[in-house]
Write a protein that holds these residues in place. Structure first.
Motif, PDB file in Angstrom:
ATOM      1  N   GLU A  12      46.591  31.617  39.249  1.00 22.30           N
ATOM      2  CA  GLU A  12      46.257  32.289  40.497  1.00 22.30           C
ATOM      3  C   GLU A  12      45.999  31.256  41.602  1.00 22.30           C
ATOM      4  O   GLU A  12      46.417  31.444  42.763  1.00 22.30           O
ATOM      5  N   SER A  13      45.313  30.134  41.208  1.00 22.27           N
ATOM      6  CA  SER A  13      45.017  29.109  42.229  1.00 22.27           C
ATOM      7  C   SER A  13      46.304  28.455  42.748  1.00 22.27           C
ATOM      8  O   SER A  13      46.329  27.874  43.822  1.00 22.27           O
ATOM      9  N   CYS A  14      47.379  28.551  41.965  1.00 23.76           N
ATOM     10  CA  CYS A  14      48.668  28.003  42.383  1.00 23.76           C
ATOM     11  C   CYS A  14      49.501  29.060  43.106  1.00 23.76           C
ATOM     12  O   CYS A  14      50.705  28.858  43.360  1.00 23.76           O
ATOM     13  N   GLY A  15      48.907  30.185  43.370  1.00 19.04           N
ATOM     14  CA  GLY A  15      49.596  31.245  44.115  1.00 19.04           C
ATOM     15  C   GLY A  15      50.606  32.007  43.293  1.00 19.04           C
ATOM     16  O   GLY A  15      51.467  32.690  43.851  1.00 19.04           O
ATOM     17  N   ARG A  16      50.523  31.929  41.970  1.00 19.64           N
ATOM     18  CA  ARG A  16      51.444  32.684  41.107  1.00 19.64           C
ATOM     19  C   ARG A  16      50.737  33.910  40.525  1.00 19.64           C
ATOM     20  O   ARG A  16      49.501  33.982  40.529  1.00 19.64           O
ATOM     21  N   ARG A  17      51.509  34.870  40.001  1.00 21.58           N
ATOM     22  CA  ARG A  17      50.918  36.107  39.430  1.00 21.58           C
ATOM     23  C   ARG A  17      50.590  35.879  37.953  1.00 21.58           C
ATOM     24  O   ARG A  17      51.467  35.720  37.125  1.00 21.58           O
ATOM     25  N   TRP A  18      49.291  35.868  37.678  1.00 25.92           N
ATOM     26  CA  TRP A  18      48.860  35.610  36.298  1.00 25.92           C
ATOM     27  C   TRP A  18      49.183  36.777  35.359  1.00 25.92           C
ATOM     28  O   TRP A  18      49.315  36.607  34.155  1.00 25.92           O
ATOM     29  N   GLU A  19      49.317  38.039  35.947  1.00 25.60           N
ATOM     30  CA  GLU A  19      49.557  39.213  35.097  1.00 25.60           C
ATOM     31  C   GLU A  19      50.813  39.057  34.252  1.00 25.60           C
ATOM     32  O   GLU A  19      50.904  39.592  33.155  1.00 25.60           O
ATOM     33  N   ALA A  20      51.775  38.274  34.788  1.00 25.29           N
ATOM     34  CA  ALA A  20      53.045  38.093  34.078  1.00 25.29           C
ATOM     35  C   ALA A  20      52.823  37.373  32.741  1.00 25.29           C
ATOM     36  O   ALA A  20      53.632  37.474  31.821  1.00 25.29           O
TER      37      ALA A  20
END
Ligand SMILES: Nc1ncnc2c1ncn2[C@@H]1O[C@H](COP(=O)(O)OP(=O)(O)OP(=O)(O)O)[C@@H](O)[C@H]1O
Length: 700
Positions: free
Chosen positions: A475-483
């Motif tokens: 999340e801190s890298c701006g990606r979607r962790w839900e994936a």
């Protein structure tokens, strides 16, 4: 008196021919005006015919016949162990002959003539905690006297027997005083027949004279009959008739003066010695006598209101006088539930782990989680600290593992030099992950697996912490962790998403606590009751064993109701255990489990009167029930050999039922909830019936 002629408990042979000859001769030569014919006719208060009785291999009564005329004092003499007390027990009806007959006022002994008999057992037969007044009140109530009469007779007897002030408990009286209280109980209801087993032991000569005067006045004026055993042989001279026993036989029965004249003896003791010599000679010549028919038991309704009221009052009074015992017993389930809830089911905390962080070494580092950080390992260790792990840092991997081996830490965690880089590629650009990055971003853990619970707890903690840490990094890298999540959606039909072991176990724990307390209390209450000499006296007054049991059950149920309410309040209100279903149904099931425990306690107390055996049986069965009842481990995981049996154990099905009620909110007819009720009811009835059968057929 007879010290030099103590009975040999293995006395063999039967001397009936000679004994009867001696006895007949005594009767023929008897000139006492008080004497009557030996048949159990109108003139006999007690008649014994051909009595045989043995305890195991010891023959105690041997073809014994005796006759006690109405309105007489009958002194029963004999050496210690010759069977006097046993004979009295058979006359009173608390012991059964193996064969022969005992008639009391023309009726079979053990019939409904207890109100006509006053029995003073050899042991004082009193409840130590009670005062003199309470003692007389209890026995007066048992025999069915009204309160005014009890008061009147109590005043008279306290005066007559110089009984001590009423306030103190009987246990604190002297031996002689206790015997006088015991005599007062026997005299209380003005019985027609007094059976007194050594009433003057420990009584000083003046009072002994007075007591004998009272006996004589009772037999003279009131037509009362008295059978008395005594070791003060000279006392027996005052009796109208004496019976001299040896080896379970009555060697002679006649007026004291007649016996002394016949044997040209100056004392009754010399008469006894002479008769013993004759009996010894006969022993070598006479064969075994035939046995008489076994008497039939007298049938009667086993529960009477008056007896029950007196017994329940007595048990309640005992508890009032033992408030500490009452408090401990009442609070015991609450304490056990509290200890269980505080001790079991919680996650371990403050576990120490050894850490080797090759990425930053021992220097201080920033534990803030930032995408692309060169010190992500510090952030991860911070997450672990938040989860309650205590870190101990080591320089080398070998030292960290050595600390696990020495038992100083539970696991060693090794973070590689280029951990942050590897982690970033995994989170941000995982398709380009090289083999070295893959290895570098892996954490090596060496655990002590000897403690399974702690090892699994550490494993779960590390997995969950890493998962959270990794989602946050993504999340801190701006990606979607839900994936990254495992694509399974979990929902709860019953229970919470975070099931708790304490909650799982509490239904079985409540049931087993109430069950085992029922077992132990009943077994010990019955043990105390059996070992109290007062039981003999109570039974002699016509109280049945079934009444004794019922009175105990009544009191125990009163205590148990309080125990259950307190235990449930503790579990649900204090410790927040789940209760989705009916409180009433849960209480009912717990009451039934308690009843099952009481029934089992009765069986144990019938089988043995050894405290050790009772404790072993209670604890052994408790462990069997707890281990096989699905309380701490699912029945589904049980060995196939044990599983079918475990299902029939008293608390297995009921634990399942209580769990359904408490956790699923089910009613009696939802699922198989009713099966738990049926199982525990069936067990209770079977055990109760078994104990009643055991009690009924116990001879002594
Ligand atoms: N419940 C019992 N079980 C086994 N043996 C018993 C039991 N009661 C008594 N006995 C044995 O039976 C014998 C007779 O006992 P009992 O008490 O009738 O004698 P006693 O004449 O009254 O003795 P004492 O004058 O010392 O009281 C003794 O050997 C005793 O050990």
């Amino acid at each position: 008196m007879f010290g030099d002629l103590l009975e040999n408990s293995t006395t063999e042979g039967v001397f009936s021919a000679l004994v009867n000859k001696v006895r007949d001769w005594s009767l023929q030569t008897n000139n006492g005006g008080n004497e009557i014919d030996v048949s159990h006719g109108v003139g006999s208060a007690v008649a014994v015919e051909g009595a045989f009785k043995r305890y195991g291999r010891v023959q105690v009564l041997h073809d014994l016949s005796m006759d006690v005329p109405k309105g007489s004092i009958y002194g029963l003499l004999g050496a210690s162990g010759c069977g006097k007390t046993t004979l009295l027990g058979c006359i009173v009806g608390i012991k059964r002959l193996d064969s022969g007959n005992v008639y009391v006022f023309g009726e079979r002994a053990g019939g409904r003539n207890e109100s006509r008999i006053g029995y003073m057992p050899q042991a004082t037969g009193l409840y130590g905690e009670f005062t003199v007044t309470e003692t007389l009140r209890f026995f007066g109530r048992v025999i069915g006297m009204d309160e005014a009469k009890i008061d009147e007779r109590s005043r008279y007897l306290v005066d007559l027997l110089a009984l001590p002030p009423h306030e103190g408990s009987v246990a604190n009286l002297s031996g002689g005083q206790q015997r006088r209280v015991s005599l007062a109980v026997a005299l209380l209801h003005e019985p027609e027949l007094l059976i007194l087993d050594e009433p003057t032991v420990g009584v000083d000569c003046t009072l002994r004279e007075l007591i004998w005067e009272h006996f004589k006045s009772l037999t003279g004026n009131g037509g009362v009959t008295i059978i008395i055993t005594t070791h003060y042989i000279e006392e027996a001279r005052q009796a109208n008739r004496v019976g001299i026993m040896r080896g379970g036989c009555l060697m002679a029965e006649s007026a004291p003066a007649v016996l002394m004249k016949r044997h040209q003896a100056e004392t009754l003791e010399r008469v006894f010695l002479a008769l013993s010599v004759e009996q010894n000679q006969a022993k070598r010549t006479v064969g075994i006598a035939a046995r008489a028919d076994r008497p039939k038991a007298t049938g009667r309704w086993p529960i009477e209101r008056g007896h029950m009221k007196a017994l329940v009052w007595k048990n309640a009074l005992w508890l009032r006088k033992n408030l500490t015992v009452l408090a401990v017993v009442t609070l015991l389930p609450v304490v056990m539930v509290s200890v269980f809830c505080l001790a079991i089911g919680h996650s371990p905390f403050d576990l120490t782990v050894a850490v080797v962080n090759q990425e930053v070494g021992f220097r201080n580092c920033n534990s803030t989680l930032v995408c692309g950080s060169e010190e992500a390992s510090c952030a991860f260790l911070g997450y672990l600290e938040e989860r309650g792990l205590v870190m101990r840092y080591f320089e080398s991997e070998g030292d960290a593992i050595a600390s696990v081996m020495k038992g100083e830490t539970y696991a060693s965690i090794v973070i590689r030099r280029n951990y942050s880089r590897g982690l970033h590629v995994r989170a941000y650009d995982w398709q380009g992950l090289s083999v070295s990055e893959l290895a570098g971003s892996s954490i090596d853990v060496f655990r002590d697996l000897s403690n399974k619970h702690l090892a699994i707890h550490l494993q779960i903690t590390l997995y969950q912490t890493f998962q959270q840490f990794f989602y946050d990094y993504i999340e801190s890298c701006g990606r979607r962790w839900e994936a990254m999540k495992v694509p399974v959606q979990w929902e709860a039909v019953y229970g919470s998403m975070n099931p708790n072991f304490t909650d799982f176990s509490i239904p079985g724990v409540l049931l087993s606590i109430i069950f085992i307390i029922g077992v132990i209390l009943t077994a010990y209450a019955m043990l105390i009751e059996r070992n109290e000499a007062s039981l003999e006296r109570t039974l002699a007054m016509g109280v049945t064993k079934v009444e004794l049991l019922t009175a105990h059950i009544v009191i125990e149920y009163a205590i148990m109701s309080t125990q259950i309410v307190l235990a449930m309040l503790c579990a649900f209100l204090v410790f927040g255990m789940t209760i989705e279903g009916s409180l009433l149904l849960s209480t009912l099931l717990l009451m039934l489990a308690g009843f099952c425990g009481i029934s089992y306690g009765l069986v144990i107390s019938c089988v043995s009167n050894s405290p050790i055996i009772i404790a072993l049986a209670a604890m052994g069965s408790y462990f069997a029930i707890v281990l096989t009842g699905g309380l701490i481990w699912p029945i589904e995981a049980m060995h196939w050999l044990l599983k079918p049996f475990a299902l029939f154990f008293p608390l297995t099905k009921s634990t399942e039922s209580l769990r359904h009620i408490m956790h699923k909110g089910w009613g009696l007819f939802d699922g198989d909830v009713y099966v738990g009720f049926l199982s525990v009811i069936t067990w209770s009835l079977v055990l109760l019936s078994f104990s009643v059968v055991l009690i009924k057929f116990q001879k002594n």
